[in-house]
Design a protein around this motif. Structure first.
Motif, PDB file in Angstrom:
ATOM      1  N   VAL A 111       0.858  -1.175   0.000  1.00  0.00           N
ATOM      2  CA  VAL A 111       0.000   0.000   0.000  1.00  0.00           C
ATOM      3  C   VAL A 111       0.901   1.234   0.000  1.00  0.00           C
ATOM      4  CG1 VAL A 111      -1.756   1.252   1.276  1.00  0.00           C
ATOM      5  CG2 VAL A 111      -1.775  -1.249   1.265  1.00  0.00           C
ATOM      6  N   LEU A 112       0.772   2.056  -1.047  1.00  0.00           N
ATOM      7  CA  LEU A 112       1.581   3.263  -1.165  1.00  0.00           C
ATOM      8  C   LEU A 112       0.703   4.485  -0.989  1.00  0.00           C
ATOM      9  CD1 LEU A 112       3.675   2.388  -4.364  1.00  0.00           C
ATOM     10  CD2 LEU A 112       4.274   1.975  -1.980  1.00  0.00           C
ATOM     11  N   ASP A 113       1.171   5.416  -0.178  1.00  0.00           N
ATOM     12  CA  ASP A 113       0.435   6.669  -0.048  1.00  0.00           C
ATOM     13  C   ASP A 113       1.057   7.711  -0.983  1.00  0.00           C
ATOM     14  OD1 ASP A 113       2.729   7.628   1.221  1.00  0.00           O
ATOM     15  OD2 ASP A 113       1.854   7.588   3.216  1.00  0.00           O
ATOM     16  N   GLU A 114       0.525   8.919  -0.942  1.00  0.00           N
ATOM     17  CA  GLU A 114       0.969   9.984  -1.848  1.00  0.00           C
ATOM     18  C   GLU A 114       2.443  10.343  -1.618  1.00  0.00           C
ATOM     19  OE1 GLU A 114       0.833  12.297  -5.040  1.00  0.00           O
ATOM     20  OE2 GLU A 114      -0.774  10.970  -4.386  1.00  0.00           O
ATOM     21  N   ILE A 115       2.881  10.324  -0.372  1.00  0.00           N
ATOM     22  CA  ILE A 115       4.287  10.646  -0.080  1.00  0.00           C
ATOM     23  C   ILE A 115       5.209   9.573  -0.660  1.00  0.00           C
ATOM     24  CG2 ILE A 115       5.996  10.912   1.767  1.00  0.00           C
ATOM     25  CD1 ILE A 115       3.820  12.351   3.388  1.00  0.00           C
ATOM     26  N   ASP A 116       4.836   8.294  -0.509  1.00  0.00           N
ATOM     27  CA  ASP A 116       5.632   7.215  -1.106  1.00  0.00           C
ATOM     28  C   ASP A 116       5.758   7.418  -2.614  1.00  0.00           C
ATOM     29  OD1 ASP A 116       5.966   5.850   1.327  1.00  0.00           O
ATOM     30  OD2 ASP A 116       4.172   4.633   1.012  1.00  0.00           O
ATOM     31  N   ARG A 117       4.648   7.747  -3.261  1.00  0.00           N
ATOM     32  CA  ARG A 117       4.671   7.958  -4.717  1.00  0.00           C
ATOM     33  C   ARG A 117       5.546   9.155  -5.093  1.00  0.00           C
ATOM     34  NH1 ARG A 117       1.178   4.594  -7.101  1.00  0.00           N
ATOM     35  NH2 ARG A 117      -0.472   3.721  -5.848  1.00  0.00           N
ATOM     36  N   MET A 118       5.488  10.211  -4.285  1.00  0.00           N
ATOM     37  CA  MET A 118       6.342  11.375  -4.546  1.00  0.00           C
ATOM     38  C   MET A 118       7.821  11.006  -4.393  1.00  0.00           C
ATOM     39  SD  MET A 118       4.204  14.468  -2.704  1.00  0.00           S
ATOM     40  CE  MET A 118       5.552  15.629  -2.835  1.00  0.00           C
ATOM     41  N   LEU A 125      10.675  11.229  -7.279  1.00  0.00           N
ATOM     42  CA  LEU A 125      11.885  12.023  -7.085  1.00  0.00           C
ATOM     43  C   LEU A 125      13.144  11.173  -7.220  1.00  0.00           C
ATOM     44  CD1 LEU A 125      10.594  14.136  -4.076  1.00  0.00           C
ATOM     45  CD2 LEU A 125      11.188  15.041  -6.357  1.00  0.00           C
ATOM     46  N   LEU A 126      13.126   9.970  -6.646  1.00  0.00           N
ATOM     47  CA  LEU A 126      14.283   9.085  -6.758  1.00  0.00           C
ATOM     48  C   LEU A 126      14.464   8.584  -8.185  1.00  0.00           C
ATOM     49  CD1 LEU A 126      13.974   7.104  -3.429  1.00  0.00           C
ATOM     50  CD2 LEU A 126      15.824   8.667  -4.081  1.00  0.00           C
ATOM     51  N   LYS A 127      13.365   8.439  -8.902  1.00  0.00           N
ATOM     52  CA  LYS A 127      13.444   8.019 -10.301  1.00  0.00           C
ATOM     53  C   LYS A 127      14.155   9.083 -11.135  1.00  0.00           C
ATOM     54  CE  LYS A 127      10.360   6.814 -13.963  1.00  0.00           C
ATOM     55  NZ  LYS A 127       9.009   6.631 -14.374  1.00  0.00           N
ATOM     56  N   VAL A 185       9.434  -2.698  -3.841  1.00  0.00           N
ATOM     57  CA  VAL A 185       9.032  -1.648  -4.777  1.00  0.00           C
ATOM     58  C   VAL A 185      10.283  -1.048  -5.413  1.00  0.00           C
ATOM     59  CG1 VAL A 185       7.869   0.591  -5.021  1.00  0.00           C
ATOM     60  CG2 VAL A 185       6.918  -1.155  -3.501  1.00  0.00           C
ATOM     61  N   ILE A 186      11.285  -0.760  -4.596  1.00  0.00           N
ATOM     62  CA  ILE A 186      12.590  -0.312  -5.099  1.00  0.00           C
ATOM     63  C   ILE A 186      13.473  -1.549  -5.141  1.00  0.00           C
ATOM     64  CG2 ILE A 186      14.636   1.095  -4.655  1.00  0.00           C
ATOM     65  CD1 ILE A 186      12.833   3.098  -3.190  1.00  0.00           C
ATOM     66  N   ARG A 187      13.863  -1.941  -6.359  1.00  0.00           N
ATOM     67  CA  ARG A 187      14.674  -3.153  -6.524  1.00  0.00           C
ATOM     68  C   ARG A 187      16.160  -2.854  -6.532  1.00  0.00           C
ATOM     69  NH1 ARG A 187      12.068  -6.188 -11.553  1.00  0.00           N
ATOM     70  NH2 ARG A 187      12.319  -4.110 -12.400  1.00  0.00           N
ATOM     71  N   GLY A 188      16.544  -1.617  -6.783  1.00  0.00           N
ATOM     72  CA  GLY A 188      17.959  -1.285  -6.826  1.00  0.00           C
ATOM     73  C   GLY A 188      18.148   0.127  -7.334  1.00  0.00           C
ATOM     74  N   TYR A 189      19.401   0.540  -7.366  1.00  0.00           N
ATOM     75  CA  TYR A 189      19.754   1.866  -7.835  1.00  0.00           C
ATOM     76  C   TYR A 189      20.768   1.687  -8.953  1.00  0.00           C
ATOM     77  CZ  TYR A 189      17.555   3.179  -3.475  1.00  0.00           C
ATOM     78  OH  TYR A 189      16.654   3.329  -2.454  1.00  0.00           O
ATOM     79  N   PRO A 243       5.394   5.057 -15.071  1.00  0.00           N
ATOM     80  CA  PRO A 243       5.171   6.475 -14.698  1.00  0.00           C
ATOM     81  C   PRO A 243       4.519   6.554 -13.317  1.00  0.00           C
ATOM     82  CG  PRO A 243       4.256   6.005 -16.866  1.00  0.00           C
ATOM     83  CD  PRO A 243       4.676   4.694 -16.274  1.00  0.00           C
ATOM     84  N   MET A 244       4.898   7.542 -12.542  1.00  0.00           N
ATOM     85  CA  MET A 244       4.396   7.683 -11.170  1.00  0.00           C
ATOM     86  C   MET A 244       3.279   8.719 -11.041  1.00  0.00           C
ATOM     87  SD  MET A 244       6.009   5.354  -9.663  1.00  0.00           S
ATOM     88  CE  MET A 244       5.154   5.680  -8.167  1.00  0.00           C
ATOM     89  N   ASP A 245       2.659   9.134 -12.146  1.00  0.00           N
ATOM     90  CA  ASP A 245       1.604  10.158 -12.085  1.00  0.00           C
ATOM     91  C   ASP A 245       0.432   9.690 -11.270  1.00  0.00           C
ATOM     92  OD1 ASP A 245       3.379  10.778 -14.022  1.00  0.00           O
ATOM     93  OD2 ASP A 245       1.918  11.224 -15.565  1.00  0.00           O
TER      94      ASP A 245
END
Length: 166
Positions: free
Chosen positions: A19-26, A30-32, A65-69, A164-166
């Motif tokens: 479960v992702l909230d708006e801050i997680d999506r932001m 930003l990290l993307k 959700v984040i698999r790596g950088y 896309p994270m829109d």
């Protein structure tokens, strides 16, 4: 804490995702854009303290959700200006086995199993048509490869690195 990790894992196994909230999506957006952003900079943008941002990012990592950088490399800068998609007709060999072999070819950037006439598709970068031909000769000799169809890319109009994270 351990219970939360279990819950996140169960959601992912069910295909529900965390479960992702708006801050997680932001934070993801930003990290993307720039994976090198500091937690303090991210915190200023999303109005959280750096430790709170750190905890959220770690939660997104634990949940898968984040698999790596990574970094983005320009193939042209390395002399790899020819870009192609190769669709493979495969029989009598599992796609996973063929994928393991294709993974050893440095020219192969991505590999997918697919539905339709061709059972696999790969994305390749080479320096010249001659080096593409050499790669295709190596692929042609692989056990289970019945044939292939190659499409050379003339221009890339846009490319998305992820959802896309829109």
């Amino acid at each position: 804490m351990e219970q939360r990790k279990k819950t996140d894992r169960i959601r992912l196994m069910r295909g529900e995702g965390p479960v992702l909230d708006e801050i997680d999506r932001m934070l993801l957006a930003l990290l993307k854009q720039d994976t090198r952003r500091k937690y303090s900079e991210l915190g200023e943008i999303v109005h959280l303290s750096p430790p709170a941002v750190h905890e959220r990012v770690k939660k997104l990592e634990r949940a898968g959700v984040i698999r790596g950088y990574t970094i983005e490399i320009a193939p042209d800068a390395l002399g790899l200006s020819l870009y192609a998609f190769v669709r493979l007709r495969v029989s009598r060999v599992p796609c996973e086995e063929l994928a393991r072999t294709l993974h050893t070819f440095s020219e192969v950037e991505e590999c997918y199993s697919s539905a339709g006439t061709e059972s696999m598709m790969i994305k390749v970068h080479t320096a010249t048509p001659a080096t593409l031909e050499l790669l295709l000769d190596r692929i042609r000799q692989m056990p289970g490869v019945e044939g292939f169809q190659t499409s050379i890319v003339l221009a890339t109009h846009f490319q998305r690195e992820n959802i896309p994270m829109d």
